[in-house]
Scaffold this motif. Structure first.
Motif, PDB file in Angstrom:
ATOM      1  N   THR A  29      53.244 -20.579 -67.351  1.00  0.00           N
ATOM      2  CA  THR A  29      54.385 -21.552 -67.862  1.00  0.00           C
ATOM      3  C   THR A  29      54.725 -22.765 -66.890  1.00  0.00           C
ATOM      4  OG1 THR A  29      56.188 -20.220 -66.833  1.00  0.00           O
ATOM      5  CG2 THR A  29      55.533 -19.446 -69.034  1.00  0.00           C
ATOM      6  N   GLN A  30      55.000 -23.926 -67.426  1.00  0.00           N
ATOM      7  CA  GLN A  30      55.150 -25.044 -66.725  1.00  0.00           C
ATOM      8  C   GLN A  30      53.954 -25.470 -65.698  1.00  0.00           C
ATOM      9  OE1 GLN A  30      59.116 -23.747 -64.848  1.00  0.00           O
ATOM     10  NE2 GLN A  30      60.075 -25.242 -66.315  1.00  0.00           N
ATOM     11  N   PRO A  31      52.852 -25.479 -66.064  1.00  0.00           N
ATOM     12  CA  PRO A  31      51.396 -25.635 -65.107  1.00  0.00           C
ATOM     13  C   PRO A  31      51.776 -26.893 -64.245  1.00  0.00           C
ATOM     14  CG  PRO A  31      51.109 -26.189 -67.736  1.00  0.00           C
ATOM     15  CD  PRO A  31      52.512 -25.670 -67.757  1.00  0.00           C
ATOM     16  N   LYS A  32      52.304 -27.928 -64.738  1.00  0.00           N
ATOM     17  CA  LYS A  32      52.348 -29.269 -63.826  1.00  0.00           C
ATOM     18  C   LYS A  32      53.191 -29.040 -62.723  1.00  0.00           C
ATOM     19  CE  LYS A  32      53.098 -34.321 -64.166  1.00  0.00           C
ATOM     20  NZ  LYS A  32      53.415 -35.389 -64.667  1.00  0.00           N
ATOM     21  N   ASP A  33      54.469 -28.369 -62.900  1.00  0.00           N
ATOM     22  CA  ASP A  33      55.113 -28.106 -62.002  1.00  0.00           C
ATOM     23  C   ASP A  33      54.630 -27.176 -61.010  1.00  0.00           C
ATOM     24  OD1 ASP A  33      57.165 -29.913 -62.868  1.00  0.00           O
ATOM     25  OD2 ASP A  33      58.538 -28.661 -63.599  1.00  0.00           O
ATOM     26  N   THR A  34      54.211 -25.963 -61.617  1.00  0.00           N
ATOM     27  CA  THR A  34      53.274 -24.909 -60.767  1.00  0.00           C
ATOM     28  C   THR A  34      52.452 -25.477 -59.835  1.00  0.00           C
ATOM     29  OG1 THR A  34      53.983 -23.452 -62.402  1.00  0.00           O
ATOM     30  CG2 THR A  34      52.744 -22.661 -60.972  1.00  0.00           C
ATOM     31  N   LEU A  35      51.736 -26.415 -60.483  1.00  0.00           N
ATOM     32  CA  LEU A  35      50.440 -27.048 -59.427  1.00  0.00           C
ATOM     33  C   LEU A  35      51.118 -27.793 -58.511  1.00  0.00           C
ATOM     34  CD1 LEU A  35      48.158 -28.282 -62.512  1.00  0.00           C
ATOM     35  CD2 LEU A  35      47.603 -26.286 -60.694  1.00  0.00           C
ATOM     36  N   ARG A  36      51.964 -28.578 -58.534  1.00  0.00           N
ATOM     37  CA  ARG A  36      52.574 -29.199 -57.654  1.00  0.00           C
ATOM     38  C   ARG A  36      53.317 -28.315 -56.530  1.00  0.00           C
ATOM     39  NH1 ARG A  36      54.637 -34.393 -57.232  1.00  0.00           N
ATOM     40  NH2 ARG A  36      56.266 -34.838 -55.468  1.00  0.00           N
ATOM     41  N   GLU A  37      53.836 -27.287 -56.880  1.00  0.00           N
ATOM     42  CA  GLU A  37      54.212 -26.274 -55.934  1.00  0.00           C
ATOM     43  C   GLU A  37      53.145 -25.612 -55.044  1.00  0.00           C
ATOM     44  OE1 GLU A  37      56.916 -23.314 -53.990  1.00  0.00           O
ATOM     45  OE2 GLU A  37      57.381 -25.171 -55.011  1.00  0.00           O
ATOM     46  N   LEU A  38      52.222 -25.324 -55.714  1.00  0.00           N
ATOM     47  CA  LEU A  38      51.092 -24.560 -55.271  1.00  0.00           C
ATOM     48  C   LEU A  38      50.316 -25.570 -54.179  1.00  0.00           C
ATOM     49  CD1 LEU A  38      49.234 -22.075 -54.843  1.00  0.00           C
ATOM     50  CD2 LEU A  38      47.598 -22.986 -56.762  1.00  0.00           C
ATOM     51  N   PHE A  39      50.219 -26.869 -54.521  1.00  0.00           N
ATOM     52  CA  PHE A  39      49.740 -27.915 -53.680  1.00  0.00           C
ATOM     53  C   PHE A  39      50.703 -27.893 -52.473  1.00  0.00           C
ATOM     54  CE2 PHE A  39      49.087 -32.146 -51.958  1.00  0.00           C
ATOM     55  CZ  PHE A  39      47.894 -32.190 -51.511  1.00  0.00           C
ATOM     56  N   GLY A  40      51.904 -27.801 -52.532  1.00  0.00           N
ATOM     57  CA  GLY A  40      52.818 -27.901 -51.366  1.00  0.00           C
ATOM     58  C   GLY A  40      52.541 -26.474 -50.537  1.00  0.00           C
ATOM     59  N   ARG A  41      52.121 -25.514 -51.112  1.00  0.00           N
ATOM     60  CA  ARG A  41      52.312 -24.209 -50.354  1.00  0.00           C
ATOM     61  C   ARG A  41      50.979 -24.542 -49.498  1.00  0.00           C
ATOM     62  NH1 ARG A  41      54.091 -19.208 -54.278  1.00  0.00           N
ATOM     63  NH2 ARG A  41      56.172 -20.170 -54.949  1.00  0.00           N
ATOM     64  N   LEU A  42      49.918 -24.926 -50.150  1.00  0.00           N
ATOM     65  CA  LEU A  42      48.588 -25.197 -49.445  1.00  0.00           C
ATOM     66  C   LEU A  42      48.809 -26.104 -48.133  1.00  0.00           C
ATOM     67  CD1 LEU A  42      45.703 -25.572 -48.931  1.00  0.00           C
ATOM     68  CD2 LEU A  42      45.409 -26.917 -50.810  1.00  0.00           C
ATOM     69  N   VAL A  43      49.592 -27.234 -48.419  1.00  0.00           N
ATOM     70  CA  VAL A  43      49.759 -28.142 -47.483  1.00  0.00           C
ATOM     71  C   VAL A  43      50.513 -27.638 -46.297  1.00  0.00           C
ATOM     72  CG1 VAL A  43      50.995 -30.392 -46.793  1.00  0.00           C
ATOM     73  CG2 VAL A  43      49.496 -30.248 -48.770  1.00  0.00           C
ATOM     74  N   PHE A  44      51.644 -26.931 -46.726  1.00  0.00           N
ATOM     75  CA  PHE A  44      52.458 -26.278 -45.696  1.00  0.00           C
ATOM     76  C   PHE A  44      51.813 -25.302 -44.883  1.00  0.00           C
ATOM     77  CE2 PHE A  44      55.667 -23.590 -43.985  1.00  0.00           C
ATOM     78  CZ  PHE A  44      56.504 -24.589 -43.373  1.00  0.00           C
ATOM     79  N   ASN A  45      50.916 -24.315 -45.289  1.00  0.00           N
ATOM     80  CA  ASN A  45      50.046 -23.569 -44.596  1.00  0.00           C
ATOM     81  C   ASN A  45      49.108 -24.290 -43.571  1.00  0.00           C
ATOM     82  OD1 ASN A  45      50.894 -21.042 -46.000  1.00  0.00           O
ATOM     83  ND2 ASN A  45      49.429 -21.226 -47.663  1.00  0.00           N
ATOM     84  N   VAL A  46      48.693 -25.411 -44.029  1.00  0.00           N
ATOM     85  CA  VAL A  46      47.735 -26.026 -43.007  1.00  0.00           C
ATOM     86  C   VAL A  46      48.885 -26.723 -42.037  1.00  0.00           C
ATOM     87  CG1 VAL A  46      46.391 -28.096 -42.782  1.00  0.00           C
ATOM     88  CG2 VAL A  46      46.038 -26.768 -44.711  1.00  0.00           C
ATOM     89  N   LEU A  47      49.920 -26.963 -42.294  1.00  0.00           N
ATOM     90  CA  LEU A  47      50.796 -27.797 -41.499  1.00  0.00           C
ATOM     91  C   LEU A  47      51.367 -26.740 -40.223  1.00  0.00           C
ATOM     92  CD1 LEU A  47      52.827 -30.002 -43.555  1.00  0.00           C
ATOM     93  CD2 LEU A  47      50.993 -30.788 -41.849  1.00  0.00           C
ATOM     94  N   CYS A  48      51.500 -25.447 -40.752  1.00  0.00           N
ATOM     95  CA  CYS A  48      52.306 -24.490 -39.850  1.00  0.00           C
ATOM     96  C   CYS A  48      51.121 -23.636 -39.291  1.00  0.00           C
ATOM     97  CB  CYS A  48      53.300 -23.633 -40.600  1.00  0.00           C
ATOM     98  SG  CYS A  48      52.701 -22.406 -41.584  1.00  0.00           S
ATOM     99  N   GLY A  49      49.777 -23.568 -39.597  1.00  0.00           N
ATOM    100  CA  GLY A  49      49.064 -22.678 -39.208  1.00  0.00           C
ATOM    101  C   GLY A  49      48.753 -21.462 -39.600  1.00  0.00           C
ATOM    102  N   ASN A  50      49.284 -21.326 -41.081  1.00  0.00           N
ATOM    103  CA  ASN A  50      49.126 -20.004 -41.473  1.00  0.00           C
ATOM    104  C   ASN A  50      47.925 -20.050 -42.257  1.00  0.00           C
ATOM    105  OD1 ASN A  50      49.273 -17.585 -42.903  1.00  0.00           O
ATOM    106  ND2 ASN A  50      50.318 -18.456 -44.588  1.00  0.00           N
ATOM    107  N   THR A  51      46.661 -19.444 -41.474  1.00  0.00           N
ATOM    108  CA  THR A  51      45.398 -19.168 -42.288  1.00  0.00           C
ATOM    109  C   THR A  51      45.162 -17.944 -43.002  1.00  0.00           C
ATOM    110  OG1 THR A  51      44.594 -18.522 -40.016  1.00  0.00           O
ATOM    111  CG2 THR A  51      44.396 -20.953 -40.318  1.00  0.00           C
ATOM    112  N   ASP A  52      46.301 -17.147 -43.051  1.00  0.00           N
ATOM    113  CA  ASP A  52      46.224 -15.959 -43.507  1.00  0.00           C
ATOM    114  C   ASP A  52      46.407 -15.890 -45.090  1.00  0.00           C
ATOM    115  OD1 ASP A  52      45.401 -13.026 -43.616  1.00  0.00           O
ATOM    116  OD2 ASP A  52      47.548 -12.576 -43.424  1.00  0.00           O
TER     117      ASP A  52
END
Length: 424
Positions: free
Chosen positions: A287-310
């Protein structure tokens, strides 16, 4: 296997949407090396019945074998414990102690039937098709203090036998995923997961995860609420569960499937999981794929920024309502300490790259239906938030100056993430 003939079948009970009591959905039976599922006729006759997950377990009469390459349907495996819960079960059921216990030496049915009934998602596994008997009652976790749960977790890690009381209390966490010590508790009409430090930790993992989760929320991501408390000389992270809803005097449960199940893979094939593939699934099935894709991209970016490689495929999940999927809040955002700079994410980011850099994230932007400008705006916003909120969140965590120096530009905003990028 230790338990090759201990169990041969299990009945799958489910909490249907909007209901506070479970119903039996079907039976799991061992056939050779696989576990085969059959829906019960009584479940198929229910007007409210939903498939446990599609396309794996459609509502139909007859045996449903697992997908090729799997020994158990992924949506059912999602209800099984991972490393920590399996160690608790080995300790309790077989008397196998310590960190070196072979968690792979026990049949999957044992883990399903010996773990807590208060597992993630809306499933449980029982020996009876007619009588539902929960394992590890809420009373056990209400009566056990956090100090006692900490003591029990320490003993399991060190291979020390537990008293019957502590054994019952810690059983309540045996169905949880992840490899770190944890337990579950109920407080102030909330279901919580308590995450403990480990005697083998080389840095304050609990505070690192708290800081990452708080900064992720401040960055605008949808994140499970967290609290940090200090008990018996140790830090404890409390994470609010998002798969439970209190309705009157009953707890309603929400169906959850891991990204690994969305991919149709098991742990042996998890290394091939990718953000690009997850984005493709979101475009077609969420549901709401466009908003969900933006959220997932944000999570990817944040993982990189904070060093969460797990950020492996079991650390991403979706709610399932019988027809469609929606992304759960983020969880297990735990920065990983590294001695050098170069790092890779657990899932492929785009193409054949998993390099933990912002440049790689930008290359992946089209997979998330984002323009380069939109992706850059997300990255810049998160960088501004982390830099601007760092001191306040560290103060909230009562983080020492030594730990601040260890975390900053080692895990959080490691210089490597800026390589090949001129814009940040």
């Amino acid at each position: 296997m230790i338990s090759e003939s201990r169990y041969h079948e299990a009945y799958v009970w489910v909490w249907l949407p909007g209901r506070g009591e479970p119903v039996v959905a079907g039976r799991l039976e061992r056939v050779g090396e696989n576990l085969i599922f059959n829906y019960g006729r009584s479940y198929l006759a229910l007007d409210a019945a939903i498939p446990i997950y599609l396309p794996e377990l459609p509502l139909q009469v007859g045996a449903i074998p697992p997908e090729p390459g799997l020994q158990l349907a992924g949506c059912l495996r999602d209800g099984a414990p991972d490393a920590w819960g399996r160690r608790v079960i080995l300790n309790r059921v077989f008397g196998i102690k310590g960190k070196d216990a072979d968690i792979g030496g026990v049949d999957e049915l044992v883990y399903l039937l010996e773990s807590s009934s208060d597992r993630m998602g809306a499933l449980d596994f029982q020996l009876s098709p007619t009588t539902y008997t929960p394992r590890a009652t809420p009373r056990a976790t209400k009566e056990a203090t956090l100090e006692e749960l900490l003591t029990a977790a320490d003993k399991v890690e060190k291979g020390i036998p537990l008293s019957p009381e502590l054994d019952q209390a810690l059983l309540h966490a045996s169905s949880l995923g992840g490899a770190r010590p944890k337990s579950m508790l109920e407080y102030d009409n909330k279901k919580l997961i308590a995450k403990f430090s480990s005697f083998s930790d080389t840095y304050n993992v609990v505070k690192a995860e708290f800081i990452a989760m708080r900064l992720a929320a401040k960055s605008g991501l949808t994140v499970a609420p967290v609290r940090l408390i200090h008990v018996a000389g140790k830090d404890v992270l409390l994470v609010e569960r998002f798969d439970r809803i209190r309705v009157g005097g009953a707890w309603h449960r929400k169906f959850i499937v891991s990204a690994l199940t969305l991919f149709g893979r098991d742990e042996m094939m998890a290394r091939y999981a990718s953000y690009a593939d997850l984005a493709q699934i979101i475009r077609h099935r969420f549901t709401q794929p466009k908003d969900t894709l933006r959220e997932l991209f944000g999570r990817l970016v944040f993982n990189v920024l904070c060093g969460n490689t797990d950020d492996h495929a079991r650390n991403h999940a979706a709610f399932w309502d019988g027809k469609a999927l929606s992304l759960t809040p983020a969880y297990d955002i735990c920065p990983q300490y590294r001695t050098g700079n170069e790092a890779s994410q657990a899932m492929w980011i785009t193409g054949d790259s998993r390099s933990s850099t912002l440049a790689t994230c930008l290359d992946a932007a089209p997979d998330f239906l984002l323009s380069k400008q939109a992706a850059e705006e997300i990255i810049l916003h998160m960088l501004k938030t982390i830099r601007g909120e760092w001191e306040a969140v560290c103060k909230e965590a009562d983080l020492s100056e030594v730990d601040r120096n260890m975390f900053w530009e080692r895990m959080f905003l490691n210089p490597f993430i800026f390589e090949s990028s001129q814009d940040f």
